[in-house]
Design an enzyme around this catalytic site. Structure first.
Site, PDB file in Angstrom:
ATOM      1  N   PHE A  66      -3.297 -10.997  -3.251  1.00  0.00           N
ATOM      2  CA  PHE A  66      -3.256  -9.667  -2.602  1.00  0.00           C
ATOM      3  C   PHE A  66      -4.538  -9.401  -1.818  1.00  0.00           C
ATOM      4  O   PHE A  66      -4.823  -8.271  -1.440  1.00  0.00           O
ATOM      5  CB  PHE A  66      -3.055  -8.577  -3.669  1.00  0.00           C
ATOM      6  CG  PHE A  66      -1.739  -8.705  -4.378  1.00  0.00           C
ATOM      7  CD1 PHE A  66      -0.602  -8.085  -3.864  1.00  0.00           C
ATOM      8  CD2 PHE A  66      -1.617  -9.473  -5.519  1.00  0.00           C
ATOM      9  CE1 PHE A  66       0.630  -8.225  -4.497  1.00  0.00           C
ATOM     10  CE2 PHE A  66      -0.391  -9.628  -6.159  1.00  0.00           C
ATOM     11  CZ  PHE A  66       0.734  -8.996  -5.644  1.00  0.00           C
ATOM     12  N   SER A  67      -5.295 -10.455  -1.590  1.00  0.00           N
ATOM     13  CA  SER A  67      -6.660 -10.327  -1.061  1.00  0.00           C
ATOM     14  C   SER A  67      -6.753  -9.709   0.337  1.00  0.00           C
ATOM     15  O   SER A  67      -6.102 -10.153   1.290  1.00  0.00           O
ATOM     16  CB  SER A  67      -7.261 -11.732  -1.039  1.00  0.00           C
ATOM     17  OG  SER A  67      -8.395 -11.774  -0.228  1.00  0.00           O
ATOM     18  N   ASN A  68      -7.624  -8.700   0.437  1.00  0.00           N
ATOM     19  CA  ASN A  68      -7.918  -8.114   1.753  1.00  0.00           C
ATOM     20  C   ASN A  68      -8.587  -9.155   2.647  1.00  0.00           C
ATOM     21  O   ASN A  68      -8.393  -9.179   3.857  1.00  0.00           O
ATOM     22  CB  ASN A  68      -8.884  -6.935   1.601  1.00  0.00           C
ATOM     23  CG  ASN A  68      -8.274  -5.814   0.791  1.00  0.00           C
ATOM     24  OD1 ASN A  68      -7.090  -5.533   0.913  1.00  0.00           O
ATOM     25  ND2 ASN A  68      -9.083  -5.171  -0.045  1.00  0.00           N
ATOM     26  N   HIS A  69      -9.394  -9.993   2.020  1.00  0.00           N
ATOM     27  CA  HIS A  69     -10.146 -10.999   2.773  1.00  0.00           C
ATOM     28  C   HIS A  69      -9.209 -12.049   3.387  1.00  0.00           C
ATOM     29  O   HIS A  69      -9.396 -12.463   4.544  1.00  0.00           O
ATOM     30  CB  HIS A  69     -11.168 -11.642   1.824  1.00  0.00           C
ATOM     31  CG  HIS A  69     -11.861 -12.816   2.399  1.00  0.00           C
ATOM     32  ND1 HIS A  69     -12.702 -12.731   3.493  1.00  0.00           N
ATOM     33  CD2 HIS A  69     -11.825 -14.145   2.054  1.00  0.00           C
ATOM     34  CE1 HIS A  69     -13.157 -13.938   3.788  1.00  0.00           C
ATOM     35  NE2 HIS A  69     -12.638 -14.798   2.941  1.00  0.00           N
ATOM     36  N   ILE A  70      -8.194 -12.460   2.634  1.00  0.00           N
ATOM     37  CA  ILE A  70      -7.213 -13.423   3.170  1.00  0.00           C
ATOM     38  C   ILE A  70      -6.472 -12.786   4.351  1.00  0.00           C
ATOM     39  O   ILE A  70      -6.315 -13.390   5.423  1.00  0.00           O
ATOM     40  CB  ILE A  70      -6.216 -13.851   2.056  1.00  0.00           C
ATOM     41  CG1 ILE A  70      -6.912 -14.778   1.050  1.00  0.00           C
ATOM     42  CG2 ILE A  70      -4.953 -14.488   2.620  1.00  0.00           C
ATOM     43  CD1 ILE A  70      -7.259 -16.171   1.577  1.00  0.00           C
TER      44      ILE A  70
END
Ligand SMILES: Cc1ncc(COP(=O)(O)O)c(C=O)c1O
Length: 304
Positions: A66-70
């Site tokens: 769920f990563s914002n960074h991804i």
């Protein structure tokens, strides 16, 4: 090219603020770019510039499902003309969610690894294996924090922010806090709210400041009591707060980072932490992309 939208700073009006003689504004970094939101815009900016200068055509990074960074790296890499690879923690049995679907739609190649291998992601031998598998790539660490990310987050505050007495931000890996620490003025107090459980965050963040030779001109404090159980954990009190805050301000907050920061700021106001006349600037570091997946997973109805 990654170009920022103009960023607005909105003052918030709540009875609590008036009663305590305190002003609170929020800097909407969540609106800095349509696809590369919040602090990620700043953290990726110089990394992608460096990757380009050094002749890389692929960037590789790590993150949870769920990563914002991804999410942000997939979009920023596509905009800047890179191929991107996302090493995702967990088995591919994870049902596709809005974050990963978006990353795929931006052309990111996803590679799922188990949690045990994921823990080795910073080890040289592990990186070598990735190079054998994927060829040359520019490596961006999990969460995007390195010295070039801090060079970017140093640009979050501008001259227009000199009037504020306190700056609030959320802490994950500390890269955003470090950049802000480098740019606060002598009369300003930086408040960092950890999203992670544990007092290690103090030494880890201080280490990051030392490593990057950052000696803040102003004061800084790190709060470790607003993690709501730890990274990715929340609970009814936090979720109700986020809904209440939205109903009062029409500003959405995410449950992983910015909701915890704002909960902390409001709690500190209630506890008389701030002197009368303080004007707090809360940094909205984005993370709104994760809300759809959060709602889907937990059956909640957080505003987007
Ligand atoms: C929306 C959001 N806010 C804040 C943070 C915390 O930033 P940092 O990792 O630089 O401490 C993150 C994670 O990177 C994030 O995704």
């Amino acid at each position: 090219m990654l170009l920022p939208n103009p960023i607005s700073t909105q003052e918030i009006h709540l009875p609590l603020l008036e009663e305590n003689g305190i002003r609170l504004s929020i800097k909407r970094l969540d609106q800095v770019h349509n696809l590369v939101s919040g602090n990620k815009f700043y953290k990726l900016k110089y990394n992608l510039e460096e990757a380009q200068k050094s002749g890389f055509s692929t960037v590789l990074t790590f993150g949870g499902a769920f990563s914002n960074h991804i999410h942000a790296t997939a979009a920023a890499a596509r905009v800047e003309g890179f191929k991107s690879i996302g090493i995702i923690r967990g088995e591919e049995t994870i049902p596709s969610n809005p974050t990963l679907s978006f990353a795929k739609s931006e052309g990111m190649q996803l590679d799922f690894i188990n949690r045990e291998d994921y823990r080795k992601k910073a080890e040289d031998s592990f990186i070598e294996k990735l190079k054998e598998k994927f060829g040359f790539f520019y490596l961006i660490p999990e969460g995007g924090t390195n010295s070039l990310a801090i060079k970017g987050t140093k640009e979050i505050l501008g001259k227009e922010d000199a009037e504020f007495t306190h700056i609030g931000c959320s802490i994950g890996t500390g890269g955003t806090f470090a950049g802000l620490a480098e740019s606060i003025l002598s009369h300003q107090h930086l408040l960092g709210f950890s999203s992670l459980k544990g007092d290690f965050i103090h030494s880890e963040t201080n280490h990051l400041l030392e490593e990057n030779l950052i000696n803040p001109l102003g004061k800084y404090s790190i709060f470790d009591a607003y993690h709501f159980g730890g990274y990715g954990k929340s609970g009814a009190e936090l979720l109700d707060f986020i809904k209440w805050f939205y109903s009062e301000t029409q500003i959405p907050l995410d449950p992983i980072y910015t909701g915890k920061m704002m909960f902390g700021i409001i709690d500190l106001i209630r506890k008389d932490f701030f002197e009368k006349g303080s004007h707090i600037l809360a940094i909205h570091s984005g993370g709104l992309q994760g809300i759809a997946g959060f709602n889907q997973r937990l059956g909640t109805s957080l505003p987007l």
